[in-house]
Write an enzyme that holds these catalytic residues in place. Sequence first.
Site, PDB file in Angstrom:
ATOM      1  N   LEU A  91      15.062 -48.900  24.828  1.00 61.12           N
ATOM      2  CA  LEU A  91      14.149 -47.751  24.795  1.00 61.12           C
ATOM      3  C   LEU A  91      12.919 -48.175  24.008  1.00 61.12           C
ATOM      4  O   LEU A  91      13.045 -48.684  22.896  1.00 61.12           O
ATOM      5  CB  LEU A  91      14.805 -46.562  24.087  1.00 61.12           C
ATOM      6  CG  LEU A  91      15.502 -45.488  24.917  1.00 61.12           C
ATOM      7  CD1 LEU A  91      15.979 -44.365  24.011  1.00 61.12           C
ATOM      8  CD2 LEU A  91      14.611 -44.934  26.000  1.00 61.12           C
ATOM      9  N   ASP A  92      11.735 -47.974  24.568  1.00 60.02           N
ATOM     10  CA  ASP A  92      10.506 -48.343  23.861  1.00 60.02           C
ATOM     11  C   ASP A  92      10.408 -47.590  22.533  1.00 60.02           C
ATOM     12  O   ASP A  92      10.938 -46.483  22.406  1.00 60.02           O
ATOM     13  CB  ASP A  92       9.284 -48.025  24.732  1.00 60.02           C
ATOM     14  CG  ASP A  92       9.172 -48.954  25.935  1.00 60.02           C
ATOM     15  OD1 ASP A  92       9.775 -50.048  25.887  1.00 60.02           O
ATOM     16  OD2 ASP A  92       8.497 -48.586  26.915  1.00 60.02           O
ATOM     17  N   PRO A  93       9.716 -48.162  21.543  1.00 57.23           N
ATOM     18  CA  PRO A  93       9.632 -47.534  20.213  1.00 57.23           C
ATOM     19  C   PRO A  93       9.140 -46.088  20.230  1.00 57.23           C
ATOM     20  O   PRO A  93       9.637 -45.251  19.482  1.00 57.23           O
ATOM     21  CB  PRO A  93       8.651 -48.440  19.461  1.00 57.23           C
ATOM     22  CG  PRO A  93       8.788 -49.769  20.117  1.00 57.23           C
ATOM     23  CD  PRO A  93       9.051 -49.482  21.569  1.00 57.23           C
TER      24      PRO A  93
END
EC number: 5.4.99.25
Length: 305
Positions: free
Chosen positions: A38-40
């Site tokens: 999951l992207d930041p």
Amino acid sequence: MYNGILPVYKERGLTSHDVVFKLRKILKTKKIGHTGTLDPEVAGVLPVCIGNATRVSDYVMDMGKAYEATVSIGRSTTTEDQTGDTLETKGVHSADFNKDDIDRLLENFKGVIEQIPPMYSSVKVNGKKLYEYARNNETVERPKRKVNIKDIGRISELDFKENECHFKIRVICGKGTYIRTLATDIGVKLGFPAHMSKLTRIESGGFVLKDSLTLEQIKELHEQDSLQNKLFPLEYGLKGLPSIKIKDSHIKKRILNGQKFNKNEFDNKIKDQIVFIDDDSEKVLAIYMVHPTKESEIKPKKVFN
């Protein structure tokens, strides 16, 4: 020692690796792995496999995901989301389209579609991740990829303000789908630059937001010796595969010894993989697959002794 699948609520600002690193410190074990990055800047469900459940992480990843995203029409960015620099702007007004136009348009994205992954992504081209090219201001040809959009729909009114239009969508999709690319492609179809301005993963691998715990909650439960009750058994991560319950103790022994079988000993319709489950304990015995050269046979892929 914990064993099982723990649905974590990943807060914005953390990478998936950050979550695993922090969990290893909290739980004092190295045998932990997440089930898809999951992207930041994305919040939401991140299933984490612990102990012997790490052996089923690939299967959890394959089970599909659901997201809620905000699409912003009128401005495109270098990253296709709110973190990037502005690439193009074009004023949007309520006379340009209405919610019925959006609903009709979204119908066209259902099913198997093609996407070009964003430059700021971990997709590899010539052995190098795309974001590494992007950081060096290099562009490379990105191969189209087929992704499966199982369902997509608008879940908010259209909000026209400051020459942009914002609305929320809910997407149920297979792995490898880039929601930010979906947002930019929606803009292209409307004739406007666009980007994804917010994203939350509401489901992953069959786990939903209400099942998910923050790192703080996990730490508290661990200190109270009550975390194990919140873990899902590894069998849960295999529910996307067909299964057969085994009663015969002799067959159980053969399975645990990793012996091959003829398909007609069980179900001649086995097409790809099958999970054998102990009828007494409800525990998984093994995952078998169709033999690559002998289609009438199945062979062990993973045995759980």
